[in-house]
Design a protein around this motif. Structure first.
Motif, PDB file in Angstrom:
ATOM      1  N   ALA A   1      82.745  62.353  -0.987  1.00 14.41           N
ATOM      2  CA  ALA A   1      81.447  62.138  -0.344  1.00 14.41           C
ATOM      3  C   ALA A   1      81.322  60.774   0.325  1.00 14.41           C
ATOM      4  O   ALA A   1      80.563  60.617   1.290  1.00 14.41           O
ATOM      5  CB  ALA A   1      80.329  62.310  -1.377  1.00 14.41           C
ATOM      6  N   LEU A   2      82.060  59.772  -0.155  1.00 16.92           N
ATOM      7  CA  LEU A   2      81.938  58.425   0.392  1.00 16.92           C
ATOM      8  C   LEU A   2      82.903  58.153   1.538  1.00 16.92           C
ATOM      9  O   LEU A   2      82.809  57.116   2.193  1.00 16.92           O
ATOM     10  CB  LEU A   2      82.152  57.385  -0.713  1.00 16.92           C
ATOM     11  N   ASP A   3      83.837  59.048   1.764  1.00 15.33           N
ATOM     12  CA  ASP A   3      84.830  58.851   2.818  1.00 15.33           C
ATOM     13  C   ASP A   3      84.352  59.419   4.147  1.00 15.33           C
ATOM     14  O   ASP A   3      83.754  60.496   4.193  1.00 15.33           O
ATOM     15  CB  ASP A   3      86.152  59.526   2.453  1.00 15.33           C
ATOM     16  N   SER A   4      84.659  58.692   5.225  1.00 16.63           N
ATOM     17  CA  SER A   4      84.275  59.131   6.562  1.00 16.63           C
ATOM     18  C   SER A   4      85.497  59.159   7.471  1.00 16.63           C
ATOM     19  O   SER A   4      86.414  58.348   7.324  1.00 16.63           O
ATOM     20  CB  SER A   4      83.223  58.187   7.160  1.00 16.63           C
ATOM     21  N   VAL A   5      85.503  60.103   8.398  1.00 18.13           N
ATOM     22  CA  VAL A   5      86.592  60.177   9.379  1.00 18.13           C
ATOM     23  C   VAL A   5      86.181  59.498  10.681  1.00 18.13           C
ATOM     24  O   VAL A   5      86.767  59.743  11.730  1.00 18.13           O
ATOM     25  CB  VAL A   5      87.019  61.632   9.642  1.00 18.13           C
ATOM     26  N   ILE A   6      85.200  58.638  10.579  1.00 21.82           N
ATOM     27  CA  ILE A   6      84.740  57.854  11.725  1.00 21.82           C
ATOM     28  C   ILE A   6      84.828  56.378  11.338  1.00 21.82           C
ATOM     29  O   ILE A   6      84.383  55.989  10.262  1.00 21.82           O
ATOM     30  CB  ILE A   6      83.290  58.196  12.113  1.00 21.82           C
ATOM     31  N   GLY A   7      85.425  55.572  12.173  1.00 18.25           N
ATOM     32  CA  GLY A   7      85.482  54.150  11.890  1.00 18.25           C
ATOM     33  C   GLY A   7      86.885  53.589  11.993  1.00 18.25           C
ATOM     34  O   GLY A   7      87.861  54.299  12.248  1.00 18.25           O
ATOM     35  N   GLN A   8      86.982  52.279  11.789  1.00 19.43           N
ATOM     36  CA  GLN A   8      88.233  51.553  12.008  1.00 19.43           C
ATOM     37  C   GLN A   8      89.367  51.972  11.064  1.00 19.43           C
ATOM     38  O   GLN A   8      90.505  52.159  11.511  1.00 19.43           O
ATOM     39  CB  GLN A   8      87.961  50.045  11.905  1.00 19.43           C
ATOM     40  N   PRO A   9      89.100  52.147   9.754  1.00 16.26           N
ATOM     41  CA  PRO A   9      90.208  52.580   8.887  1.00 16.26           C
ATOM     42  C   PRO A   9      90.807  53.909   9.313  1.00 16.26           C
ATOM     43  O   PRO A   9      92.028  54.082   9.325  1.00 16.26           O
ATOM     44  CB  PRO A   9      89.536  52.678   7.506  1.00 16.26           C
ATOM     45  N   PHE A  10      89.945  54.864   9.677  1.00 16.91           N
ATOM     46  CA  PHE A  10      90.434  56.175  10.096  1.00 16.91           C
ATOM     47  C   PHE A  10      91.217  56.067  11.399  1.00 16.91           C
ATOM     48  O   PHE A  10      92.235  56.753  11.581  1.00 16.91           O
ATOM     49  CB  PHE A  10      89.278  57.147  10.261  1.00 16.91           C
ATOM     50  N   SER A  11      90.801  55.182  12.281  1.00 20.46           N
ATOM     51  CA  SER A  11      91.536  54.985  13.534  1.00 20.46           C
ATOM     52  C   SER A  11      92.937  54.464  13.265  1.00 20.46           C
ATOM     53  O   SER A  11      93.907  54.884  13.914  1.00 20.46           O
ATOM     54  CB  SER A  11      90.778  54.007  14.443  1.00 20.46           C
ATOM     55  N   ARG A  12      93.077  53.561  12.304  1.00 16.16           N
ATOM     56  CA  ARG A  12      94.401  53.033  11.962  1.00 16.16           C
ATOM     57  C   ARG A  12      95.268  54.105  11.307  1.00 16.16           C
ATOM     58  O   ARG A  12      96.482  54.138  11.504  1.00 16.16           O
ATOM     59  CB  ARG A  12      94.266  51.819  11.045  1.00 16.16           C
ATOM     60  N   ILE A  13      94.631  54.966  10.532  1.00 19.50           N
ATOM     61  CA  ILE A  13      95.365  56.081   9.936  1.00 19.50           C
ATOM     62  C   ILE A  13      95.922  56.989  11.025  1.00 19.50           C
ATOM     63  O   ILE A  13      97.078  57.416  10.976  1.00 19.50           O
ATOM     64  CB  ILE A  13      94.458  56.872   8.976  1.00 19.50           C
ATOM     65  N   LEU A  14      95.108  57.265  12.033  1.00 22.05           N
ATOM     66  CA  LEU A  14      95.558  58.115  13.131  1.00 22.05           C
ATOM     67  C   LEU A  14      96.730  57.490  13.869  1.00 22.05           C
ATOM     68  O   LEU A  14      97.681  58.190  14.255  1.00 22.05           O
ATOM     69  CB  LEU A  14      94.410  58.380  14.104  1.00 22.05           C
TER      70      LEU A  14
END
Length: 276
Positions: free
Chosen positions: A161-174
């Motif tokens: 519930a606390l994780d989002s696929v929007i934002g800087q960490p997710f961009s680095r994962i991509l």
């Protein structure tokens, strides 16, 4: 150039993690191998027998020789690859030593091994590994005991519930996933069955994936996280698991509780933690 910090206690497990990192990142990185001496690892006799040597030289002499041997073996193993390696020794609390190197050497990634719950030196998710991830503000790669390097084809990213696929960490994962041309499996886990606000916003983040990479989006309801993650890893032949670290919150909900401790103590694939 990417700067990678490799932690070693000269164990077979630590050396395996170093080999994995070099296989993964190759020679386009600067590697720093850090060995941290613990206060319990030397005795008064070590000091008394120092002779004309300084206390520092007496305590670290054997470790220095071992580090040099590790570097020689690595350069022989990975020939003709030219490796850029620098060794560092410290006498400090592990996390303090790692933080100092991360800051002074502009480290991008910390790599370490873990023996699991039965590790003789207690290098487990409840101690050294969890402390490095928690107290060092740097992305971390953890390699399970005896896990040999293989090409990363399938990656799983568990989300709660606390994780989002929007934002800087997710961009680095991509960026990481695309660099290895891997498939990303998003695993949205709703342990209590309710739909969190983060899931409602997943579509926005997923829209950025459709034309750029191979992925799957999976929603799992009413199943404990450790069961959902472990089962998915086994059935999908996952090569790497990624987590988004959200300061201490991630550990209270993912590692420190009874369900997540089972994940940490039974880690079967490498774990990459991206810090927010």
């Amino acid at each position: 150039m990417r700067n990678i910090l490799l932690l070693t206690d000269f164990s077979k497990n630590a050396l395996n993690a170093i080999h994995y990192a070099i296989n993964l990142y190759g020679s386009k990185c600067k590697y720093y191998i850090l060995h941290v001496k613990r206060s319990t690892s030397y005795t008064t006799d070590d000091i008394l027998t120092a002779g004309n040597e300084s206390i520092y030289d007496s305590i670290f002499k054997n470790d220095k020789n071992e580090l040099e041997s590790v570097v020689t073996d690595l350069k022989n193993k990975f020939q003709p690859t030219t490796l850029n390696i620098e060794t560092i020794m410290d006498f400090d609390v592990l996390t303090d030593a790692v933080n100092q190197v991360v800051k002074s050497k502009n480290i991008d990634l910390v790599v370490m091994g873990t023996n699991g719950a039965t590790g003789a030196k207690e290098v487990i998710f409840g101690s050294n590994t969890i402390n490095v991830i928690r107290k060092v503000n740097c992305d971390t790669l953890v390699i399970p005991e005896n896990f040999e390097y293989r090409k990363i084809k399938e990656i799983v990213l568990p989300l709660d519930a606390l994780d989002s696929v929007i934002g800087q960490p997710f961009s680095r994962i991509l960026e990481f996933v695309k660099s290895y041309e891997s498939k990303l499996h998003l695993l949205r886990i709703n342990q209590n069955g309710s739909i969190p606000n983060s899931q409602l916003s997943d579509k926005e983040g997923i829209n950025t994936l459709s034309k750029e990479m191979s992925y799957s989006y999976n929603i799992i309801n009413n199943i404990p996280m450790h069961y959902a993650v472990s089962g998915f890893i086994q059935t999908q032949n996952i090569d790497l698991m990624i987590l988004i670290e959200q300061k201490e919150l991630m550990f209270e909900r993912f590692f420190m509780g009874s369900t997540t401790t089972k994940i940490g103590n039974n880690l079967t694939v490498p774990l990459m933690v991206f810090h927010s």
